[in-house]
Scaffold this active site. Sequence first.
Site, PDB file in Angstrom:
ATOM      1  N   GLU A  54       6.898  11.348  -0.238  1.00  0.00           N
ATOM      2  CA  GLU A  54       8.216  11.696  -0.827  1.00  0.00           C
ATOM      3  C   GLU A  54       8.120  12.957  -1.688  1.00  0.00           C
ATOM      4  OE1 GLU A  54      10.888  10.283   0.122  1.00  0.00           O
ATOM      5  OE2 GLU A  54      10.161   8.384   0.922  1.00  0.00           O
ATOM      6  N   GLY A  55       7.346  13.919  -1.239  1.00  0.00           N
ATOM      7  CA  GLY A  55       7.161  15.143  -2.020  1.00  0.00           C
ATOM      8  C   GLY A  55       5.943  15.007  -2.900  1.00  0.00           C
TER       9      GLY A  55
END
Lengths: 597, 597
Positions: free
Chosen positions: B441-442
């Site tokens: 997620e990043g």
Amino acid sequence: MPIYRAPVKDQLFLLNDVLNIGKYSNLPGYADATPDLVSAILDEAAKFCENELQPINHSGDQEGCTRHDDGSVTTPKGFKEAYAKYVEGGWTGLVQDPEYGGQGLPHVLGLCLEEMLVSANHAFAMYPGLSSGAMAAISIDGSDEQKQKYLPKMIEGTWTGTMNLTEPHCGTDLGMLRTKAEPQADGSYKITGTKIFISAGDHDLAENIIHLVLARLPDAPKGVKGISLFIVPKYKVGDDGSVGEFNNVNTASIEHKMGIHGNSTCVLSYEDATGYLIGEANKGLRSMFIMMNAARIGVGVQGFANAEVAYQNAVEYAKERIQGRSLKGAANPDKPADPIIVHPDVRRMLMNAKSFNEAARAASLWCGQLVDLSHKAETEEDRTAADDMVSLLTPIIKGVFTDRGFEYCVSSQQVFGGHGYIVETGMEQFVRDARICQIYEGANGIQALDLVGRKLPSKGGAGAQAFFKFAGEIREQAKGDDRLRPFTDALGAGLKDLQAATMWLMQNAMQNPDNAGAGSTAYMHLFGHVLLGTMWTWMAKVAADKLDAGTDDPTFYETKLTTGRYYMKRRMPETAALLAELQAGADEVMALDVANF
Amino acid sequence: MPIYRAPVKDQLFLLNDVLNIGKYSNLPGYADATPDLVSAILDEAAKFCENELQPINHSGDQEGCTRHDDGSVTTPKGFKEAYAKYVEGGWTGLVQDPEYGGQGLPHVLGLCLEEMLVSANHAFAMYPGLSSGAMAAISIDGSDEQKQKYLPKMIEGTWTGTMNLTEPHCGTDLGMLRTKAEPQADGSYKITGTKIFISAGDHDLAENIIHLVLARLPDAPKGVKGISLFIVPKYKVGDDGSVGEFNNVNTASIEHKMGIHGNSTCVLSYEDATGYLIGEANKGLRSMFIMMNAARIGVGVQGFANAEVAYQNAVEYAKERIQGRSLKGAANPDKPADPIIVHPDVRRMLMNAKSFNEAARAASLWCGQLVDLSHKAETEEDRTAADDMVSLLTPIIKGVFTDRGFEYCVSSQQVFGGHGYIVETGMEQFVRDARICQIYEGANGIQALDLVGRKLPSKGGAGAQAFFKFAGEIREQAKGDDRLRPFTDALGAGLKDLQAATMWLMQNAMQNPDNAGAGSTAYMHLFGHVLLGTMWTWMAKVAADKLDAGTDDPTFYETKLTTGRYYMKRRMPETAALLAELQAGADEVMALDVANF
């Protein structure tokens, strides 16, 4: 697949330019270590590690060791062949006693080899590594007969060795150990008990394994004062050195571990195995500790050795992986994206690792040189001074370098993004392998306690005073050179924090020993920063002098100055936070009732 | 085998006493969330997580997922049955839209559930977790027809969902993605391409999987402005909602990962699979980011959820394992040694985790409440204010809580000594599982950049100003109470450092954006400390008030005060070091030529 390039150039810089090993050519071993020979040895070691060991590191992790139904153990594919080449190359005897067939080269060279071995293949490196530990114990406490019987075969690598301390219910607290040693009429002992976590405990690399085993005599006092050390070979050894029958050292199982899968960590079950007392009865722990202290410096080396290879792979990936654009506009406008090494946060991770690894290498080799001096320096005074410093540095090198080495394996894995989490890139193996260094040979909390509880107060604080003096001199020599200002400033601030921390401990630990315990890890890491900052200041001074004198390779020395400035400006300020943590004392650490955790 | 006890009491303290969710009973969803219902829901969730999920966590890790020759995928033993019970319990619809069959309860309750799920079984939690992400995207951008077709089945759990962003050559930089979407006469699209790292990408838990896939239309502009989002079901769905033929979404392989083995992370190969555009063409990234921002808060929760279960196990071990003696003399004189929880350095590790977990939980639930307010508050102004704060907090919660959550999994493993390195204790699994949170997620470096590059300057710094105001008010309310002095003092110092850091960024990032990049991670962690310190001050004030008012359970509130003081005195001073790191600027970070790394 991961790559590895041995840092020979950096090691030679440290040995020749920083530590100036040439000036000790009057000492045994050092006389032989001419610059040409040292350079040739490191080149050969590099070749072996890069070409033989590194290629079987990842496959060794994936395959692991196997215990067969007959109780025998095989190592992963390629390990047996690599070990044969290792023996053939004479590496097992590099720093061992010439009297028993070793080459007797300086200990500091052994640490250079150790770093390369671990970077290339941590699990493999532990087989000869444990052997060195066992040889050290036999050298220290063995009778002449024992030395003659075991050392030549171990030095030539035909046999390996292990250290057997831990039992299921006791690790740190060896006073509780239960393995029994019953005296026999012939002067030998029958050893019975279970040992766990025995690295290199069984394998197919050597024709025999010489276990050094802590056990208790029937009449032994309770606790640590009733522990004796025994030689227990896997196969009995005849008086002529021949390998005979199986000695009832059974491999009950191979432990399932987070990492270092290529090393067979065994549960060994001794059933009336024949053992031989080594050294004095009930004094076994002392020998074991001498051996373990040497091993702890080696484990510190393992800490940054793992970080080094992880860093090297992160650099390669950061150069090749294109993703996003530089914050200052496209660096690579003809490609769809820039290599990620343009991003400051990626560089931050790389520089953290680089600036740590190089200083940790310097500190370890300095300590290795001091180990040599502690044995070989000409005067008793010099030997004692070196030994005091080694004693002080050992827990710092073990505790700090393995904590931070692990941290930089993790951040190097992070550079790979999602690909770092995938087994095939090999980055997660470095993390899993490096993790053990914080645990074995005395968990890092024990190192911190050893530092504040034993090493610091030892001889009225002589070791610490000597270190402060040394660091102060390094700083003094660097003064007055504008290029070195960031070094002298940051080292000055770090030393001030370290002295304040030391003073606080002196004032507060006596009245409440929990104050020492609660701040021990903070103090150890504070000391670690100052040690590394001292090394950077030393290296920076040497680099600046080289540049002033004129050099063919200014980039190498300028890179040293930049990397060092990074450490001094960005990492050293952590000393203030560590001092604050220490000075917060034990109150909140100890306040909760056990039920309220 | 590891244990787990859901922290229901602590969650109720936060919901009722700190966040006072009762005062929002005028808002949709909150009206139903009566104290009794909330308590009953958390108790049921705890029971499910402790009794159904936790027992299959370690076995799931060891077994992993299996891709069969026919391309089908099975999850580890027990996962299918547990998922059926999860669906039966109605958990998939807890916070979902009542219009499509959800229970519409507050988002903040969903985060309580998420924490328990992840602590009990991170790999399992990701199956419904990804489904929630996919539902969010359909809810935001789907047509009414799409919502009707997909949401009810997903909310009831009969179908699950996934998010498909990453391709082999692009992750962070989605502008480079290549998956193609070709328009068909019937308004659908043919999707072709390869996606990697697809969590919950294929499995045997549900009758269908609704993939949300980023792809490019033939005439799409280059880069991120040419990405569209598509619904691509694993099996085609008839207009009557019936599940039809296979849609050419092939599971090419299951990734071999460091951890979360119980989740099938897939390489998915789309071969002319039928997809349906969701939202506007070429605006797919926007929807994906709305969805991802929600997911990032969830990942932050995963960070401390892993640390929480690791901590709980470390506490149990520290109470049971006897080894050594208290520094103040035997605590347990009738046993051969004391439990290791007597040792200050063991307590330090436990208190680090405890004092982080509890404040991280508070911050996450506060943020969850703000998410609810951003959707449901009565005035536009209140909704916007809540949304601004959520935007600011999201990268901090994701980046800081996962970095530190991992750190405390490692230190909880350390409490176990050598036994923590052994697979069977389960501690190394927590480390391996938690590691992914820093990456997916990043990656956390992206969170830090999002914070300094986007969230901080957004609306002229309105979010940060609102946070400073909020933290200042919390501090103000705690003033004048001697018990809270350590809180107000440390929070004051932290806020001062944070404001200095923010000012420095404003002055130095414009002239050289690398200054922002080089300091972004330090700034994020500095902000994280102040956020956690604010939460502690808030909780401490509530605890002090409770004690003053008289309570049946003074120990609970006194423990809060002690744990909070630990954080404020021992962890908060790190802000100074982080400020110094930031203020050192980018020079040494960027100085080296690429060849000199």
